[in-house]
Design a protein around this motif. Structure first.
Motif: not given
Lengths: 226, 166
Positions: A35-36, A56-58, A79-80, A85-86
């Motif tokens: 993810i990073y 993302v993880f929250l 990833l979705g 988020c991005c």
């Protein structure tokens, strides 16, 4: 001596759904690097990517009941979430969030930017900024296929599934997008000094995480408080 | 370092200290808040609101806002999921919604290209022009900032945002 295999994502996520924080941390350890990297390739900054990982993880935790395991992997769904988020929120949503503030507070005491690390960040961010600038000039559907296949390291088949298009269409879009992007980037600098991280098919390098499927079923909602 | 289509920066693992810090921060966010005390507080607010009528309404309007809807155009679409614009988190340290939406404008997040699904250009963050902005309060209590003159709230049937409400 027998060693217990690491629990499958499906097993861990069943515990996550029930509110098991330790299982979620195992998922974090398993996928945070992927993810990073994806977030960095999307926004062009390692620092912003770091902040986005926490967001993302929250979001994944809050949406855990809606997650999909595909081919026994939660990676595609994560990833979705990261893509969402991005792409849609960028820094304005998460830059001022309480969570990001907490992460910064904790890092302030332990983090040191050594010279080599700083140089690497500067180099790769400059490199990524040029790629992103050229990607932003592509047509929208070409950007989509580039993000999925190049930034997210999905296979063309999985990207086609994600976008709801035929594999042949995805391949032709990728080919066109790759050609235009390559031409644009080579106009900036010749490729003879390149150090490939992905091959011509858009698949990941051996050192990259394995691709998985981002399903069409993933339709993230806007970030919201629980 | 060369840049070409085939040479993206290589994948990197999250630094261990960073991963640990994120996990600690996530733990705090993941745990449910202490609902009993919130119920007591909320109950007190409701009772006070009912007792004081209009004062109760003002208390509701003064409740902390969690999000700000930054509009790209003057619009009566108040739905947070479909309005044309972007949503930013309310920053209690900088409670002026106009200031916060200005940053979104400066970063190009409200440009037509980005709103239509294009990726923002990180190299141009902070360089986009900011139009005249005015803040209103939507019927659900959320702050909304429109690129328009000071009469926009009245035209849209909304009340103006009051900084002292925060």
């Amino acid at each position: 001596v027998s060693v217990d295999p690491a629990p499958a994502d499906a097993v861990l996520w069943a515990r996550v759904r029930a509110g098991d924080e330790q299982a979620f941390e195992q998922i974090f350890d398993r996928y945070s690097g992927r993810i990073y990297t994806f977030c960095f390739r999307s926004v062009g900054s390692w620092d912003q990517a770091q902040d986005l990982v926490s967001v993302v993880f929250l979001h994944a935790w809050r949406r855990r009941a809606h997650a999909e395991i595909v081919h026994d992997s939660i990676g595609a769904w994560l990833l979705g979430v990261a893509e969402h988020c991005c792409r849609n929120h960028r820094r304005s949503l998460w830059r001022s969030s309480r969570l990001v503030g907490r992460v910064h507070e904790q890092l302030a005491e332990v983090q040191h930017d050594f010279a080599d690390e700083v140089a690497l960040k500067v180099d790769t961010e400059a490199q990524m900024a040029r790629v992103l600038a050229e990607v932003s000039r592509l047509r929208r559907h070409e950007q989509e296929i580039i993000r999925l296949c190049l930034f997210g390291e999905l296979s063309v088949e999985d990207a086609a599934s994600t976008l709801g298009i035929a594999v042949g269409t995805a391949k032709s879009r990728l080919s066109r997008a790759r050609g235009r992007l390559k031409t644009a980037l080579e106009a900036v600098e010749p490729p003879d000094r390149a150090s490939p991280a992905a091959d011509q098919s858009g698949r990941p390098s051996p050192s990259a995480p394995s691709p998985s499927t981002l399903t069409r079923a993933f339709r993230p909602k806007p970030l919201e408080e629980p | 370092m060369s840049v070409s289509f085939d040479s993206l920066p290589a994948p990197r693992a999250l630094p261990p200290a960073t991963g640990a810090a994120i996990k600690r921060a996530l733990r705090q966010e993941m745990r449910p808040r202490r609902r009993p005390s919130w119920r007591l507080v909320a109950g007190g607010v409701v009772v006070a609101g009912l007792a004081t009528g209009a004062a109760g309404y003002l208390a509701f309007r003064s409740a902390p806002l969690e999000k700000i809807q930054c509009y790209s155009e003057e619009s009566t679409n108040f739905d947070r999921d479909t309005f044309r614009g972007t949503t930013v988190a309310f920053d209690s340290n900088r409670p002026d919604p106009v200031t916060q939406c200005s940053r979104a404008w400066q970063d190009g997040l409200l440009s037509p290209a980005v709103l239509d699904g294009g990726a923002p250009d990180p190299t141009r963050f902070g360089t986009f022009p900011v139009p005249e902005l005015h803040a209103c309060v939507l019927p659900n209590g959320v702050a909304a900032v429109f690129p328009a003159d000071a009469g926009v709230c009245a035209r849209l049937g909304l009340s103006g945002y009051r900084a002292d409400a925060q």
